[in-house]
Scaffold this motif. Structure first.
Motif, PDB file in Angstrom:
ATOM      1  N   LYS A   1       0.515  -0.760  -0.159  1.00 18.99           N
ATOM      2  CA  LYS A   1      -0.118  -0.079   0.085  1.00 18.99           C
ATOM      3  C   LYS A   1       1.017   1.514   0.112  1.00 18.99           C
ATOM      4  CE  LYS A   1      -4.892  -1.366   1.810  1.00 18.99           C
ATOM      5  NZ  LYS A   1      -4.371  -2.423   0.858  1.00 18.99           N
TER       6      LYS A   1
ATOM      7  N   ALA B   1      -6.345   9.961  -0.230  1.00 19.61           N
ATOM      8  CA  ALA B   1      -6.493  10.665   1.292  1.00 19.61           C
ATOM      9  C   ALA B   1      -4.711  10.720   1.678  1.00 19.61           C
ATOM     10  CB  ALA B   1      -6.752   9.293   1.407  1.00 19.61           C
TER      11      ALA B   1
ATOM     12  N   VAL C   1      -7.855   6.344   9.223  1.00 15.76           N
ATOM     13  CA  VAL C   1      -7.600   4.554   8.580  1.00 15.76           C
ATOM     14  C   VAL C   1      -6.294   4.306   8.907  1.00 15.76           C
ATOM     15  CG1 VAL C   1      -7.898   3.421   6.486  1.00 15.76           C
ATOM     16  CG2 VAL C   1      -9.215   5.645   6.566  1.00 15.76           C
TER      17      VAL C   1
ATOM     18  N   LYS D   1      -3.509   0.676   7.626  1.00 14.66           N
ATOM     19  CA  LYS D   1      -3.217   0.177   6.630  1.00 14.66           C
ATOM     20  C   LYS D   1      -2.129  -0.217   7.368  1.00 14.66           C
ATOM     21  CE  LYS D   1      -6.424   1.986   3.106  1.00 14.66           C
ATOM     22  NZ  LYS D   1      -6.758   2.415   1.733  1.00 14.66           N
TER      23      LYS D   1
ATOM     24  N   VAL E   1      -7.709  -3.104   6.969  1.00 17.28           N
ATOM     25  CA  VAL E   1      -7.731  -1.722   6.743  1.00 17.28           C
ATOM     26  C   VAL E   1      -8.368  -2.243   7.850  1.00 17.28           C
ATOM     27  CG1 VAL E   1      -9.276  -0.170   6.063  1.00 17.28           C
ATOM     28  CG2 VAL E   1      -7.909  -2.358   5.150  1.00 17.28           C
TER      29      VAL E   1
ATOM     30  N   ILE F   1     -11.087   1.569  10.361  1.00 16.50           N
ATOM     31  CA  ILE F   1     -11.444   2.441   9.952  1.00 16.50           C
ATOM     32  C   ILE F   1     -11.416   2.787  11.874  1.00 16.50           C
ATOM     33  CG2 ILE F   1     -13.076   4.167   9.326  1.00 16.50           C
ATOM     34  CD1 ILE F   1     -12.416   2.745   6.813  1.00 16.50           C
TER      35      ILE F   1
ATOM     36  N   GLU G   1      -3.918   6.963   7.448  1.00 22.48           N
ATOM     37  CA  GLU G   1      -4.442   8.257   6.414  1.00 22.48           C
ATOM     38  C   GLU G   1      -5.885   8.862   6.656  1.00 22.48           C
ATOM     39  OE1 GLU G   1      -4.405   5.408   2.552  1.00 22.48           O
ATOM     40  OE2 GLU G   1      -6.514   5.833   2.771  1.00 22.48           O
ATOM     41  N   GLU G   2      -6.092  10.028   5.939  1.00 16.58           N
ATOM     42  CA  GLU G   2      -7.073  10.412   6.149  1.00 16.58           C
ATOM     43  C   GLU G   2      -8.668   9.539   5.443  1.00 16.58           C
ATOM     44  OE1 GLU G   2      -6.563  14.906   5.385  1.00 16.58           O
ATOM     45  OE2 GLU G   2      -7.078  13.903   4.256  1.00 16.58           O
ATOM     46  N   PHE G   3     -10.629  10.037   6.460  1.00 18.85           N
ATOM     47  CA  PHE G   3     -10.782   8.875   6.223  1.00 18.85           C
ATOM     48  C   PHE G   3     -10.918   9.997   4.682  1.00 18.85           C
ATOM     49  CE2 PHE G   3     -15.267   8.362   6.815  1.00 18.85           C
ATOM     50  CZ  PHE G   3     -15.415   6.732   7.007  1.00 18.85           C
ATOM     51  N   LEU G   4     -12.111   9.122   4.006  1.00 25.06           N
ATOM     52  CA  LEU G   4     -12.866   9.991   2.888  1.00 25.06           C
ATOM     53  C   LEU G   4     -13.912   9.928   3.260  1.00 25.06           C
ATOM     54  CD1 LEU G   4     -10.387   8.986  -0.412  1.00 25.06           C
ATOM     55  CD2 LEU G   4     -10.537  11.529   0.952  1.00 25.06           C
TER      56      LEU G   4
ATOM     57  N   GLU H   1     -18.405   4.502  -2.520  1.00 29.24           N
ATOM     58  CA  GLU H   1     -18.063   3.577  -3.173  1.00 29.24           C
ATOM     59  C   GLU H   1     -17.515   3.186  -4.981  1.00 29.24           C
ATOM     60  OE1 GLU H   1     -16.293   1.835   0.377  1.00 29.24           O
ATOM     61  OE2 GLU H   1     -14.819   0.955  -1.082  1.00 29.24           O
TER      62      GLU H   1
ATOM     63  N   MET I   1     -13.253   6.535  -4.629  1.00 31.66           N
ATOM     64  CA  MET I   1     -13.968   7.138  -3.390  1.00 31.66           C
ATOM     65  C   MET I   1     -14.769   7.593  -3.909  1.00 31.66           C
ATOM     66  SD  MET I   1     -15.495   6.326  -0.087  1.00 31.66           S
ATOM     67  CE  MET I   1     -14.430   5.597   0.551  1.00 31.66           C
TER      68      MET I   1
ATOM     69  N   ILE J   1      -8.696   4.730  -3.793  1.00 28.21           N
ATOM     70  CA  ILE J   1      -8.808   4.182  -2.128  1.00 28.21           C
ATOM     71  C   ILE J   1      -7.566   3.149  -2.649  1.00 28.21           C
ATOM     72  CG2 ILE J   1      -9.786   3.161  -0.520  1.00 28.21           C
ATOM     73  CD1 ILE J   1     -10.485   5.473  -0.684  1.00 28.21           C
ATOM     74  N   GLU J   2      -7.779   2.463  -3.564  1.00 30.12           N
ATOM     75  CA  GLU J   2      -6.140   1.384  -3.482  1.00 30.12           C
ATOM     76  C   GLU J   2      -6.719   0.239  -4.666  1.00 30.12           C
ATOM     77  OE1 GLU J   2      -7.861  -2.459  -1.885  1.00 30.12           O
ATOM     78  OE2 GLU J   2     -10.279  -2.296  -2.759  1.00 30.12           O
TER      79      GLU J   2
HETATM   80  P1  AMP Z   1      -8.896  -1.799   1.042  1.00 31.87           P
HETATM   81  O1  AMP Z   1      -8.814  -3.189   1.902  1.00 31.87           O
HETATM   82  O2  AMP Z   1      -7.841  -0.792   0.748  1.00 31.87           O
HETATM   83  O3  AMP Z   1      -9.799  -2.060   0.046  1.00 31.87           O
HETATM   84  O4  AMP Z   1      -9.733  -1.183   2.290  1.00 31.87           O
HETATM   85  C1  AMP Z   1     -11.108  -1.795   2.568  1.00 31.87           C
HETATM   86  C2  AMP Z   1     -12.239  -0.832   2.289  1.00 31.87           C
HETATM   87  O5  AMP Z   1     -11.986  -0.139   3.640  1.00 31.87           O
HETATM   88  C3  AMP Z   1     -12.301  -0.146   1.401  1.00 31.87           C
HETATM   89  O6  AMP Z   1     -13.524  -0.703   0.521  1.00 31.87           O
HETATM   90  C4  AMP Z   1     -13.158   1.608   1.905  1.00 31.87           C
HETATM   91  O7  AMP Z   1     -14.050   1.188   2.582  1.00 31.87           O
HETATM   92  C5  AMP Z   1     -12.366   1.651   3.140  1.00 31.87           C
HETATM   93  N1  AMP Z   1     -10.902   2.638   3.189  1.00 31.87           N
HETATM   94  C6  AMP Z   1     -10.113   2.346   3.133  1.00 31.87           C
HETATM   95  N2  AMP Z   1      -9.556   3.488   3.129  1.00 31.87           N
HETATM   96  C7  AMP Z   1     -10.775   4.668   3.272  1.00 31.87           C
HETATM   97  C8  AMP Z   1     -10.572   6.160   3.426  1.00 31.87           C
HETATM   98  N3  AMP Z   1      -8.850   6.602   3.404  1.00 31.87           N
HETATM   99  N4  AMP Z   1     -11.257   6.430   3.151  1.00 31.87           N
HETATM  100  C9  AMP Z   1     -12.313   5.375   3.666  1.00 31.87           C
HETATM  101  N5  AMP Z   1     -12.177   4.436   3.476  1.00 31.87           N
HETATM  102  C10 AMP Z   1     -11.509   4.113   3.433  1.00 31.87           C
END
Ligand code: AMP
Ligand code: GLY
Length: 429
Positions: free
Chosen positions: A105, A120, A143, A145, A155, A157, A187-190, A194, A275, A284-285
């Motif tokens: 990541k 973010a 957030v 990770k 991840v 939150i 990281e910041e929350f967005l 999605e 997002m 986001i990823e």
């Molecule tokens: P990921 O494993 O990176 O997909 O993260 C899993 C889930 O966490 C994502 O599908 C998002 O719903 C949530 N998520 C990850 N990063 C953020 C972020 N910066 N802000 C808000 N939600 C996030």
């Protein structure tokens, strides 16, 4: 062009891929490692584990495979594509270096920073005290990770700074996710909605595929634990031509260019988790594979030859096939049926009946995720997510009705599904 193809994987994503590849006039032979009871009807399944890079390479060499299509991320992160390319076999899937987009990541976020890709605000850490100091500067939710692959669970939150610190320390100590967590991203929350967005690329040319929306929680109304995905539909209701243009220009294109510039060109399917915040897309990823169940709603929407497209991407001539591509205008919707207990310990070896009847339902395709044909001929559930029931319809409501009609034909008391797939795209009841 007649191709001998090896498909790597054994889930519903790979069943959808096998279904598509086997339909191609170019398909001379299709092998699948390890496959499942649904894939068996399209491909010769071979019992090689998805991450046994040595055995897969040897098999491809022995069978004089022309193209390897890789479903899951683990073998890519382990370097399967590199090994195969070294011995002259074309691969639909990125090198280990390019697969860091999903495998690290921190790598992904640094590339975003370098290429000015909207994402973010973040920092990378290996030291708990430094992580604590950054957490102090953020407003919850925060957030946290794990840097590496953590089977979709890496991840957190955090709703408070205290919770964020605890998550960071658990990961950094190696307790939470082992080596995958000894480096982290904070990281910041967005706050937005999605969607998943998919493109294919040969490293230079980009072919936009589709948007889709997944349903990550286990139960209706987005309740219960997170899962790999309990259903999806495509295209996503919040996608517009303007938003797609922004995603391509601000996120996808600079990523492909950034990777080419550091000499790890990306070949394969790139899956962006986006997002949407006030009509603006943020990354986001990245995943370096098709999503599952998203794959099951993207594959059936093409009017054309997937094998031709995969081979073109793998061989660097994607641009030349772009004009052959037409998409169906209808919506596809997939309902995942899981074994009771999932996403915890699922009930195993239960019997699924009446699948043949559901398969015959109008505009329905049944994809197998974790199934096995027992010696007595019955179909058994062998994992968490077991079946994907995909239907096509003129709109989300029609596709949903057809999918659930087929679901209701299946006799499997030990299975469950969500009843509200597609709810975001439907008018409120
Ligand atoms: P990921 O494993 O990176 O997909 O993260 C899993 C889930 O966490 C994502 O599908 C998002 O719903 C949530 N998520 C990850 N990063 C953020 C972020 N910066 N802000 C808000 N939600 C996030
Ligand atoms: N459906 C989410 C994923 O494949 O990661």
């Amino acid at each position: 062009m007649r191709l001998k193809v090896l498909l790597v994987g054994g889930g519903a994503r790979e069943h959808a891929l096998a279904w598509a590849i086997a339909q191609s006039a170019d398909c001379e032979a299709l092998y699948c490692a390890p496959g499942n009871a649904g894939i068996e009807s399209f491909a010769e399944c071979v019992p090689i584990a998805i991450d046994d890079v040595e055995a897969l390479t040897l098999f491809a060499q022995e069978k004089a495979i022309d193209l390897v299509v890789v479903g899951p991320e683990a073998p890519l992160v382990k370097g399967l594509a590199d090994k195969l390319r070294d011995i002259g076999i074309a691969v639909f899937g990125p090198s280990a270096n390019a697969a860091r987009l999903e495998g690290s990541k921190g790598f992904m976020k640094d590339l975003c920073a370098q290429q000015n890709i909207p994402t973010a605000r973040y920092q990378r850490f290996t030291d708990p005290a430094a992580a604590d100091a950054f957490i102090e500067t953020l407003h919850p939710p925060i957030v946290v990770k794990a840097d590496g692959l953590a089977a979709g669970k890496g991840v957190v939150i955090a709703q408070t700074k205290k919770e964020a610190r605890r998550a960071a320390h658990d990961m950094l100590s190696g307790n939470a996710f082992g080596a995958a967590g000894t480096e982290i991203v904070i990281e910041e929350f967005l706050d937005g909605e999605e969607l998943s967005y998919f493109v294919l690329t040969d490293g230079v040319s980009v072919l936009p595929l589709a948007s889709a929306q997944d349903h990550k929680r286990a139960y209706d109304h987005d309740q219960g634990p997170n899962t790999g995905g309990m259903g999806a539909y495509a295209p996503a209701h919040l996608m517009t031509p303007e938003l797609e243009q922004k995603i391509l220009e601000r996120i996808i294109q600079p990523t492909i260019e950034g990777l080419a510039a550091i000499e790890c060109p990306y070949i394969g399917v790139l899956y962006a988790g986006i997002m949407v915040v006030k009509d603006e897309p943020y990354l986001i990823e990245y995943n370096v594979r098709f999503g599952d169940p998203e794959c099951q709603v993207i594959i059936p929407r093409l009017q054309g030859d997937w094998l031709e497209i995969f081979a073109a991407a793998a061989n660097g001539w994607l641009e030349s096939v772009k004009e052959n591509i037409r998409w169906r205008t209808d919506t596809a919707l997939c309902v995942v049926m899981a074994a009771q207990g999932y996403p915890g310990e699922p009930m195993k070896n239960t019997t699924i009946k009446n699948l043949e009847v559901a398969q015959e339902a109008e505009d329905v395709i049944v994809f197998h995720a974790a199934t096995r044909r027992a010696d007595d001929g019955t179909l058994r559930a062998m994992g968490g997510r077991v079946l994907g029931i995909t239907a096509m319809g003129a709109d989300v409501a029609q596709a949903r009705d057809k999918a659930y009609k087929a679901v209701d034909m299946i006799d499997w008391p030990e299975g469950f599904c969500r009843r509200d797939i597609g709810w975001r795209a439907l008018p409120k009841a």
